[in-house]
Design a protein around this motif. Sequence first.
Motif, PDB file in Angstrom:
ATOM      1  N   GLY A  99       0.832  -1.197   0.000  1.00  0.00           N
ATOM      2  CA  GLY A  99       0.000   0.000   0.000  1.00  0.00           C
ATOM      3  C   GLY A  99       0.872   1.254   0.000  1.00  0.00           C
ATOM      4  O   GLY A  99       1.745   1.406   0.843  1.00  0.00           O
ATOM      5  N   GLY A 100       0.631   2.124  -0.961  1.00  0.00           N
ATOM      6  CA  GLY A 100       1.378   3.382  -1.024  1.00  0.00           C
ATOM      7  C   GLY A 100       2.834   3.204  -1.350  1.00  0.00           C
ATOM      8  O   GLY A 100       3.621   4.137  -1.238  1.00  0.00           O
ATOM      9  N   SER A 101       3.229   2.008  -1.775  1.00  0.00           N
ATOM     10  CA  SER A 101       4.668   1.796  -1.892  1.00  0.00           C
ATOM     11  C   SER A 101       5.231   2.372  -3.177  1.00  0.00           C
ATOM     12  O   SER A 101       6.435   2.400  -3.348  1.00  0.00           O
ATOM     13  N   THR A 102       4.371   2.844  -4.099  1.00  0.00           N
ATOM     14  CA  THR A 102       4.961   3.539  -5.241  1.00  0.00           C
ATOM     15  C   THR A 102       5.699   4.786  -4.762  1.00  0.00           C
ATOM     16  O   THR A 102       6.644   5.233  -5.391  1.00  0.00           O
ATOM     17  N   ALA A 103       5.238   5.329  -3.620  1.00  0.00           N
ATOM     18  CA  ALA A 103       5.890   6.525  -3.095  1.00  0.00           C
ATOM     19  C   ALA A 103       7.102   6.191  -2.255  1.00  0.00           C
ATOM     20  O   ALA A 103       8.034   6.977  -2.148  1.00  0.00           O
TER      21      ALA A 103
END
Lengths: 253, 555
Positions: free
Chosen positions: B147-151
Amino acid sequence: MGLTDASADKIILWVVLPYVTFAVLVVGSIWRYRYDKFGWTTRSSELYEKRLLRWGSPLFHFGLLFVVLGHFLGLVIPNTWTEAVGVSEGFYHFIATSMGSIAALVAVAGLLILVYRRRSTGPVFLATTRMDKTMYVFLAASLLSGAWATVQTQILAGGHGYDYRETISPWFRSLWYLQPQPALMEGVPAAFQVHIVAAMLLFALWPFTRLVHAFSAPVQYPFRPYVVYRSREASVTSRAPRPGWDPTTTPPR
Amino acid sequence: MKVMAQMSMVMNLDKCIGCHTCSVTCKQAWTNRTGTEYVWFNNVETRPGLGYPRTYEDQETWQGGWVRTKRGKLKLRAGGRAKKLASIFANPKLPSIHDYYEPWTYEYDMLLSAPQGEHTPVAKPKSLLTGKDMSIQWSANWDDDLGGSTATMQDDPILKHMSEHVAEELEQTFMFYLPRICEHCLNPSCVASCPSGAMYKRVEDGIVLVDQDQCRGWRMCVTGCPYKKVYFNHKTGKAEKCTLCYPRLEVGLPTVCSETCVGRLRYLGLVLYDADKVGAAAAIEDEHDLLAAQREVFLDPHDPEVMAAARREGIPDDWIEAAQRSPIWKLISEYEVALPLHPEYRTLPMVWYIPPLSPVVDVVASSGNDGEDGRTLFAAISQLRIPLEYLAGLFTAGDTGPVERVLRRLAAMRSGMREVNLGREFPEENAEAVGMTGDQVQEMYRLLAIAKYEERYVIPTAHTEVARELEEMACSLDFEGGPGMGGAGPFGSSSGQPTPVAVENFHALSARQTADSPYGPSTPGRVNLLNWDGNGRPTGLFPPGEDGAGEEGRS
């Protein structure tokens, strides 16, 4: 110059108070260690705040270590000894005042940073107990009065300054010989008197504050093997077993 | 040869579904106390991801573990004894609370006590450090399930050591979970870092513990541990860490995390090792040799010489027998499918992992091929360099060879067992291709897939257990801080003598029965029926009568 020529208030200040302080410090520390081993810690707040602590704490602590060293040289070592090894009064005064002033400056700067940090960082202030606040008052009083005494009687006075090694130091040593000489403290500048009383009160408070962590400075660390092993037998219990619960043993034949 | 016993764990990552039951039950058992809100003795990380605390694996920054000096000696990465003492007043390498997360609760009481109004009441997050409103920025598993790990994912220390190209296409490739507890290392750098000597390794079972009465809060252990599994209790000012649930192990029960593991992926057992070889193994020159060197330290519990030496060291017979039945020994040394986490830290960790085959299977299956066909799997393992390199970054200091061997063994087992399921013979050539026999592979299958409780957890009991169990019975409630007393001691939170568990329970129970909310005082004059024990008539149970009689709380 015995006890008999001194007035009652001098005896209270310069004989009774030091011995009471010493007794409270020793007995109090033993009691605290036995009653509260778990609470015997630095109570570090570094987890909450690092930026100010990183400057304030080393400044304060290292400054204080040098201050302590200076006190040892000034109070414990008689001036006849330093003269015997060829250190003149003027040279001693120069070294003591210059190094002492630097150490005091460093320690006071550290203390100011730490107090500011404690007051301004939310979690650190919330973690401050009433005992901590009391301790800070006496710690700051001792440190500031000592610094002021140095400035007033050593730097501003000119010349060799006030020679505490003729009065305060012999008085201090006389306490340890158990032949106190309160009369030596007559005429000592007020700044020194305030400093000494504040310090004695701080020492009396010491065992009941987080300052106890100074007594467990890890001086043995450099000399022990890196990895510590302990047997379960010695380490497992949280408190001494109650009487009547000794394990069954075979009586010796 | 100096034989010592070590209680250790193996986790089979293929079976972890990332449910966090281990973390939650561990927290309920050990760290649901003030000062330990952010402390997770057990946590489950999604990989690729930052881990907990964030980027703890980046030892360039955090300086955990050991390094080998040019002269072949081991040195603490954060500096030797002199440097430790010099930096004792402000540890420069200590993570701050924000590298973990700021603990919080919600203002649950508002949901019940808000006056009627146009808008639905909300429970705002409140910081447990300052008591003020806060915006939640991070937590122990913020990047759960990517979760949110593209950031954030590009900060994963393992990925940073791999090539750019790899990182870009990675999120379509794979994901797996990594549950972590204290490694109870053979060469623990936290113990070596402790200036007070309060941390120690237990002689009998190798569990690494903190003596709470001796810890002085110098915080060097937190820096020393490269896995960041020693935590600082910010209320008591003491270090705390995973205890491998030693009070449970001593009476033969598995740890809480193992006991409650839904996927049954954890194995507990003894390993016998040669303590004389530990130093040399940890100081071996090439990082890629550390895995083999650590395996060399372990001793075959069936070897009569080892058994005799163990008896000479005073290891009891039932412990030697338990070491022979140990699933750990089988997984590490017989089947060689378990690997240590980050051997390059040179602490010789003792919680090992079976790397997951599932990323490979997922890719094969999603491309429309048969994910259980041996040849397809073998080919995929050697072609899918990305997961392989990533796993190698975790388990073998970057050497893909051992990881590939383990995955091939798992693939051989997977495809072979499908044949058996379809009523055919186990294909012997599958097993031979990975250097095992068919029987061995099927035994391994049994241990990994259907082993029962007693086979997964082989725990010999400690030898003075009975007297210790009775200790608490001897304690009555007439303890000095017993009923009627509460709150913090005179020198801050939890100072003073330790409170017997019975007294603690008494207070917790009475607090629960009388408190209305876990958050704080609720609306006066209300009773939470969920907390009411059914006895008496507490104040506020009934609305006040006209004469105010209902307020008196007769019972």
